[in-house]
Design a protein around this motif. Structure first.
Motif, PDB file in Angstrom:
ATOM      1  N   LYS A   6      46.483 -25.750  17.701  1.00 41.46           N
ATOM      2  CA  LYS A   6      46.385 -25.270  16.318  1.00 41.46           C
ATOM      3  C   LYS A   6      45.326 -24.179  16.272  1.00 41.46           C
ATOM      4  O   LYS A   6      44.193 -24.391  16.708  1.00 41.46           O
ATOM      5  CB  LYS A   6      46.014 -26.412  15.371  1.00 41.46           C
ATOM      6  CG  LYS A   6      45.895 -25.973  13.924  1.00 41.46           C
ATOM      7  CD  LYS A   6      45.555 -27.134  13.021  1.00 41.46           C
ATOM      8  CE  LYS A   6      45.332 -26.637  11.604  1.00 41.46           C
ATOM      9  NZ  LYS A   6      44.898 -27.719  10.719  1.00 41.46           N
ATOM     10  N   ASP A   7      45.699 -23.037  15.747  1.00 42.19           N
ATOM     11  CA  ASP A   7      44.791 -21.891  15.632  1.00 42.19           C
ATOM     12  C   ASP A   7      44.124 -21.564  16.968  1.00 42.19           C
ATOM     13  O   ASP A   7      42.946 -21.218  17.030  1.00 42.19           O
ATOM     14  CB  ASP A   7      43.739 -22.138  14.544  1.00 42.19           C
ATOM     15  CG  ASP A   7      44.365 -22.286  13.166  1.00 42.19           C
ATOM     16  OD1 ASP A   7      45.369 -21.591  12.897  1.00 42.19           O
ATOM     17  OD2 ASP A   7      43.870 -23.105  12.369  1.00 42.19           O
ATOM     18  N   ASP A  13      46.416 -34.528  16.881  1.00 40.78           N
ATOM     19  CA  ASP A  13      47.500 -34.438  15.904  1.00 40.78           C
ATOM     20  C   ASP A  13      47.374 -35.600  14.932  1.00 40.78           C
ATOM     21  O   ASP A  13      47.627 -36.746  15.286  1.00 40.78           O
ATOM     22  CB  ASP A  13      48.846 -34.464  16.616  1.00 40.78           C
ATOM     23  CG  ASP A  13      50.013 -34.245  15.673  1.00 40.78           C
ATOM     24  OD1 ASP A  13      49.781 -34.051  14.462  1.00 40.78           O
ATOM     25  OD2 ASP A  13      51.163 -34.260  16.143  1.00 40.78           O
ATOM     26  N   GLU A 105      49.040 -24.881   7.041  1.00 36.77           N
ATOM     27  CA  GLU A 105      49.432 -25.004   8.455  1.00 36.77           C
ATOM     28  C   GLU A 105      50.944 -24.887   8.567  1.00 36.77           C
ATOM     29  O   GLU A 105      51.683 -25.609   7.903  1.00 36.77           O
ATOM     30  CB  GLU A 105      48.973 -26.354   9.011  1.00 36.77           C
ATOM     31  CG  GLU A 105      49.393 -26.568  10.448  1.00 36.77           C
ATOM     32  CD  GLU A 105      48.993 -27.940  10.974  1.00 36.77           C
ATOM     33  OE1 GLU A 105      49.806 -28.547  11.701  1.00 36.77           O
ATOM     34  OE2 GLU A 105      47.879 -28.416  10.649  1.00 36.77           O
ATOM     35  N   ARG A 107      53.743 -25.262  11.347  1.00 33.90           N
ATOM     36  CA  ARG A 107      53.844 -25.903  12.654  1.00 33.90           C
ATOM     37  C   ARG A 107      55.248 -25.787  13.232  1.00 33.90           C
ATOM     38  O   ARG A 107      56.232 -25.974  12.530  1.00 33.90           O
ATOM     39  CB  ARG A 107      53.487 -27.379  12.479  1.00 33.90           C
ATOM     40  CG  ARG A 107      53.519 -28.195  13.732  1.00 33.90           C
ATOM     41  CD  ARG A 107      53.232 -29.657  13.456  1.00 33.90           C
ATOM     42  NE  ARG A 107      51.851 -29.853  13.064  1.00 33.90           N
ATOM     43  CZ  ARG A 107      51.210 -31.003  13.225  1.00 33.90           C
ATOM     44  NH1 ARG A 107      51.822 -32.041  13.736  1.00 33.90           N
ATOM     45  NH2 ARG A 107      49.960 -31.109  12.831  1.00 33.90           N
ATOM     46  N   ALA A 127      50.473 -23.592  14.467  1.00 28.27           N
ATOM     47  CA  ALA A 127      50.303 -24.882  15.137  1.00 28.27           C
ATOM     48  C   ALA A 127      51.572 -25.188  15.935  1.00 28.27           C
ATOM     49  O   ALA A 127      52.684 -24.885  15.491  1.00 28.27           O
ATOM     50  CB  ALA A 127      50.018 -25.982  14.127  1.00 28.27           C
TER      51      ALA A 127
END
Length: 167
Positions: A6-7, A13, A105, A107, A127
């Motif tokens: 993520k990022d 998670d 976010e 994903r 993500a």
């Protein structure tokens, strides 16, 4: 605890993915942070909107328009890749960012490849939850920088190269 990228970093998670129901979309969503299928969201929208621990995942045959303005009320939206050859989630991600202004976010879930991370990030995905838990996440992070310059415009660079060169 499962991990994801993520990022650009590896993080725990916190979200669980609720499978798509085969028939009844009104099944109850347990407590905790859940990514629910769009069909469940649409069937239980009023009840789920009151919760801050609910995100939505879109399958490849579902569109950004189906979630529309609700996108900005969600902390996480996931786009599913049922197969690495199915690229519809690229368009869905870009539409969520550009047309609907989603800033949370975004994903990628399902069967995508490490080689696609750079392109997914250009579409606004930040993500990556790999279906294959054997993927080396440290190597995956390196894939985000596969290219240093792009000709086309993207969510991350809205001005195409030919315009940047003349500026």
């Amino acid at each position: 605890m499962p991990k994801l990228v993520k990022d650009g970093v590896i993080v725990d998670d916190q979200w669980q993915v609720l499978p798509k129901p085969e028939s009844d979309a009104s099944t109850s969503v347990p407590a905790g942070q859940w990514l629910v299928p769009l069909t469940v969201w649409l069937a239980q929208r009023d009840a789920l909107q009151a919760r801050t621990d609910i995100g939505v995942w879109l399958d490849s045959d579902e569109t950004a328009e189906q979630i529309g303005a609700d996108a900005n009320s969600l902390p996480v939206i996931a786009v599913n890749f049922p197969s690495f050859m199915d690229g519809r989630a690229f368009s869905t991600a870009r539409l969520l960012r550009e047309r609907f202004g989603f800033t949370g976010e975004l994903r990628a879930i399902g069967d995508f490849m490490r080689d696609q991370l750079c392109y997914l990030s250009r579409c606004g995905v930040n993500a990556f939850q790999f279906a294959d838990d054997q993927v080396d996440l440290h190597q995956a992070i390196k894939s985000l920088d596969d290219f240093t310059e792009f000709y086309q415009a993207g969510v991350d660079q809205p001005i195409p190269l030919f315009r940047r060169r003349t500026a």
